[in-house]
Design a protein around this motif. Structure first.
Motif, PDB file in Angstrom:
ATOM      1  N   UNK A 221      -4.430 -14.150 -12.042  1.00 14.84           N
ATOM      2  CA  UNK A 221      -3.032 -13.773 -12.033  1.00 14.84           C
ATOM      3  C   UNK A 221      -2.876 -12.237 -11.880  1.00 14.84           C
ATOM      4  N   UNK A 222      -2.186 -11.874 -10.769  1.00 12.49           N
ATOM      5  CA  UNK A 222      -2.101 -10.279 -10.499  1.00 12.49           C
ATOM      6  C   UNK A 222      -2.334 -10.129  -8.831  1.00 12.49           C
ATOM      7  N   UNK A 223      -2.990  -8.792  -8.964  1.00 11.99           N
ATOM      8  CA  UNK A 223      -3.031  -8.500  -7.619  1.00 11.99           C
ATOM      9  C   UNK A 223      -4.780  -8.608  -7.152  1.00 11.99           C
ATOM     10  N   UNK A 224      -4.782  -9.189  -5.901  1.00  9.04           N
ATOM     11  CA  UNK A 224      -6.213  -9.585  -5.553  1.00  9.04           C
ATOM     12  C   UNK A 224      -7.158  -8.367  -5.575  1.00  9.04           C
ATOM     13  N   UNK A 225      -6.641  -6.991  -5.584  1.00 12.33           N
ATOM     14  CA  UNK A 225      -7.822  -6.062  -5.663  1.00 12.33           C
ATOM     15  C   UNK A 225      -8.267  -6.019  -6.939  1.00 12.33           C
ATOM     16  N   UNK A 226      -7.654  -6.419  -7.883  1.00 10.47           N
ATOM     17  CA  UNK A 226      -8.194  -6.661  -9.206  1.00 10.47           C
ATOM     18  C   UNK A 226      -9.208  -7.654  -9.870  1.00 10.47           C
ATOM     19  N   UNK A 227      -9.365  -8.516  -8.852  1.00  5.95           N
ATOM     20  CA  UNK A 227     -10.365  -9.778  -9.507  1.00  5.95           C
ATOM     21  C   UNK A 227     -11.575  -9.509  -9.727  1.00  5.95           C
ATOM     22  N   UNK A 246      -4.416  -6.154  -0.109  1.00  3.92           N
ATOM     23  CA  UNK A 246      -4.915  -6.057  -1.326  1.00  3.92           C
ATOM     24  C   UNK A 246      -6.185  -6.924  -1.338  1.00  3.92           C
ATOM     25  N   UNK A 247      -6.116  -8.264  -0.603  1.00  2.00           N
ATOM     26  CA  UNK A 247      -7.206  -9.127  -0.403  1.00  2.00           C
ATOM     27  C   UNK A 247      -8.319  -8.583   0.432  1.00  2.00           C
ATOM     28  N   UNK A 248      -7.773  -8.068   1.694  1.00  2.00           N
ATOM     29  CA  UNK A 248      -8.931  -7.223   2.576  1.00  2.00           C
ATOM     30  C   UNK A 248      -9.635  -6.178   1.757  1.00  2.00           C
ATOM     31  N   UNK A 249      -9.136  -5.944   0.805  1.00  2.00           N
ATOM     32  CA  UNK A 249     -10.033  -4.726   0.199  1.00  2.00           C
ATOM     33  C   UNK A 249     -10.943  -4.979  -0.659  1.00  2.00           C
ATOM     34  N   UNK A 250     -11.004  -6.453  -0.909  1.00  2.00           N
ATOM     35  CA  UNK A 250     -12.306  -7.176  -1.409  1.00  2.00           C
ATOM     36  C   UNK A 250     -13.158  -7.989  -0.533  1.00  2.00           C
ATOM     37  N   UNK A 251     -12.939  -7.766   0.579  1.00  2.00           N
ATOM     38  CA  UNK A 251     -13.755  -8.255   1.697  1.00  2.00           C
ATOM     39  C   UNK A 251     -15.230  -7.721   1.909  1.00  2.00           C
ATOM     40  N   UNK A 252     -16.164  -8.296   1.666  1.00  2.00           N
ATOM     41  CA  UNK A 252     -17.669  -7.628   1.930  1.00  2.00           C
ATOM     42  C   UNK A 252     -17.904  -7.273   3.127  1.00  2.00           C
ATOM     43  N   UNK A 253     -18.718  -6.516   3.388  1.00  2.00           N
ATOM     44  CA  UNK A 253     -19.181  -5.974   4.766  1.00  2.00           C
ATOM     45  C   UNK A 253     -19.779  -7.483   5.475  1.00  2.00           C
ATOM     46  N   UNK A 254     -19.363  -7.481   6.704  1.00  2.00           N
ATOM     47  CA  UNK A 254     -19.808  -8.883   7.348  1.00  2.00           C
ATOM     48  C   UNK A 254     -18.838  -9.979   7.065  1.00  2.00           C
ATOM     49  N   UNK A 255     -17.695  -9.517   6.284  1.00  2.00           N
ATOM     50  CA  UNK A 255     -16.841 -10.763   5.738  1.00  2.00           C
ATOM     51  C   UNK A 255     -15.897 -11.188   6.827  1.00  2.00           C
ATOM     52  N   UNK A 256     -15.340 -12.593   6.635  1.00  2.00           N
ATOM     53  CA  UNK A 256     -14.486 -13.117   7.761  1.00  2.00           C
ATOM     54  C   UNK A 256     -13.048 -13.205   6.920  1.00  2.00           C
ATOM     55  N   UNK A 257     -11.854 -12.678   7.356  1.00  2.00           N
ATOM     56  CA  UNK A 257     -10.706 -13.105   6.923  1.00  2.00           C
ATOM     57  C   UNK A 257      -9.653 -13.720   7.981  1.00  2.00           C
ATOM     58  N   UNK A 278     -10.894   0.939  10.710  1.00  2.00           N
ATOM     59  CA  UNK A 278     -12.006   1.506   9.697  1.00  2.00           C
ATOM     60  C   UNK A 278     -12.973   0.333   9.248  1.00  2.00           C
ATOM     61  N   UNK A 279     -12.233  -0.242   8.348  1.00  2.00           N
ATOM     62  CA  UNK A 279     -13.043  -1.592   7.977  1.00  2.00           C
ATOM     63  C   UNK A 279     -13.574  -2.467   8.646  1.00  2.00           C
ATOM     64  N   UNK A 280     -12.566  -2.681   9.834  1.00  2.00           N
ATOM     65  CA  UNK A 280     -13.370  -3.889  10.731  1.00  2.00           C
ATOM     66  C   UNK A 280     -14.638  -3.257  11.682  1.00  2.00           C
ATOM     67  N   UNK A 281     -14.344  -1.991  11.936  1.00  2.00           N
ATOM     68  CA  UNK A 281     -15.424  -1.483  12.756  1.00  2.00           C
ATOM     69  C   UNK A 281     -16.769  -1.122  11.974  1.00  2.00           C
ATOM     70  N   UNK A 282     -16.240  -0.449  10.697  1.00  2.00           N
ATOM     71  CA  UNK A 282     -17.694   0.298  10.120  1.00  2.00           C
ATOM     72  C   UNK A 282     -18.229  -1.123   9.131  1.00  2.00           C
ATOM     73  N   UNK A 283     -17.609  -1.785   8.971  1.00  2.00           N
ATOM     74  CA  UNK A 283     -18.265  -3.026   8.069  1.00  2.00           C
ATOM     75  C   UNK A 283     -18.224  -4.564   8.591  1.00  2.00           C
ATOM     76  N   UNK A 284     -18.315  -4.314  10.027  1.00  2.00           N
ATOM     77  CA  UNK A 284     -18.522  -5.680  11.024  1.00  2.00           C
ATOM     78  C   UNK A 284     -17.536  -6.813  10.507  1.00  2.00           C
ATOM     79  N   UNK A 285     -16.376  -6.401  10.070  1.00  2.00           N
ATOM     80  CA  UNK A 285     -15.545  -7.515   9.598  1.00  2.00           C
ATOM     81  C   UNK A 285     -14.664  -8.488  10.676  1.00  2.00           C
ATOM     82  N   UNK A 286     -14.246  -9.574  10.705  1.00  2.00           N
ATOM     83  CA  UNK A 286     -13.606 -10.302  11.396  1.00  2.00           C
ATOM     84  C   UNK A 286     -12.200 -10.660  10.855  1.00  2.00           C
TER      85      UNK A 286
END
Ligand SMILES: [Zn+2]
Length: 325
Positions: A221-227, A246-257, A278-286
């Protein structure tokens, strides 16, 4: 159940002729119909298009019915439970529709039963073409009415699976934002894939929390960044920019959103392209969006519902009302 699209206050129940046998081969007795935010938007006059030359649109796109008439060789027989697929290819098919992937239509001229250009399933009798009818396992019964929303999440997860093939990928943890019916369905399908599932919502307690925990998933219950953990997949179902960020800040390198919710805020007020870049390029995110569902997703969803706990699925249905004016 009809409405004059674009005119608030016109939704109601009226007598209409039985559907014409020339429209489609299967005649179906409507058993149940799910109502979602799209139906509310149509009833509010914000959305929807009637069939060409008509004033009113029969609404309803989350269907369930029993086959009354089926021609020999159609693959269906009287008594079968079926759900009608929502989208139809555009009349001059684009390359995607021509290839049978009408959920990936390249134009906006497709039809959708009960939404745009085609009557829906909100009637006592409806017809559907065998190619656009999905058989429901008999054990599922009236819970088959959950198939349409489940198909949308089956597509979302199918796309995640396909994108994950691009390189090393850890099928570890996934986060779903929101805990409404769409989010709960996303959580169910993630559990079935073997992910450690996390769901974040604002409600502290109540049926949403119970349904998440009944799946063996973690409720926050609350903000995704605090999980407290990072995740390999995010399924965003709220359509709220702040929640998505907030949720995107919890996405690991190579993660998919995956985005399934639609944002209604002004784009100018609600974008942070630099952080996103910056997140998508430097962390290979989709980051990808998805809508609607193709034939294989409807079939995947039928399998997913058939293997789910029926009492859990019943918890997704909040109330039942008769078809009356
Ligand atoms: Zn198309």
């Amino acid at each position: 159940m009809t409405v004059v699209p674009g005119q608030k206050g016109t939704a109601g129940v009226e007598e209409v002729p039985d559907p014409d046998a020339q429209d489609a081969a299967l005649l179906v007795r409507g058993m149940a119909l799910g109502l979602c935010g799209t139906d509310h938007e149509i009833a509010e006059g914000a959305y929807g298009t009637p069939p060409s030359g008509e004033e009113r649109l029969i609404i309803g796109h989350e269907s369930l019915g029993e086959v009354l008439e089926a021609p020999a060789g159609s693959g269906f027989a009287p008594g079968d439970l079926v759900v009608g697929i929502v989208r139809r290819p555009d009349p001059v098919p684009c390359p995607a529709c021509a290839g049978g992937e009408w959920d990936m239509c390249r134009t906006d001229s497709f039809g959708e039963r009960g939404i745009v250009r085609l009557h829906g399933y909100g009637s006592e009798r409806w017809r559907v073409e065998p190619d656009f009818a999905v058989p429901i396992p008999s054990g599922l019964g009236e819970l088959g009415v959950l198939l349409e929303p489940a198909s949308v999440l089956a597509k979302a997860w199918d796309q995640v699976d396909r994108i994950s093939q691009r390189a090393f990928f850890l099928r570890g943890r996934a986060l779903v934002t929101g805990a409404g019916p769409i989010s709960l369905m996303a959580c169910l399908l993630g559990v079935q894939r073997g992910y450690e599932m996390h769901v974040v919502d604002l409600a502290l307690a109540g049926p949403k929390r119970d349904l998440v925990e009944d799946l063996g998933a973690r409720y926050h219950a609350g903000d995704a960044v605090d999980i407290g953990v990072d995740v390999d997949v995010v399924i965003e179902c709220t359509g709220l920019g702040a929640v998505g960020r907030s949720a995107a800040r919890r996405l690991a390198s190579g993660g998919i959103m995956c985005l399934t919710g639609i944002m209604n805020l002004s784009p100018a007020l609600d974008v942070d392209a630099t952080t996103l870049n910056r997140n998508m390029v430097l962390r290979n995110q989709v980051l990808f969006g998805t809508v609607n569902a193709g034939r294989r997703h409807w079939e995947q969803a039928a399998q997913a519902l058939a293997t789910a706990d029926p009492s859990w699925l019943r918890g997704l249905i909040t109330r039942r009302v008769p078809l009356t004016s």
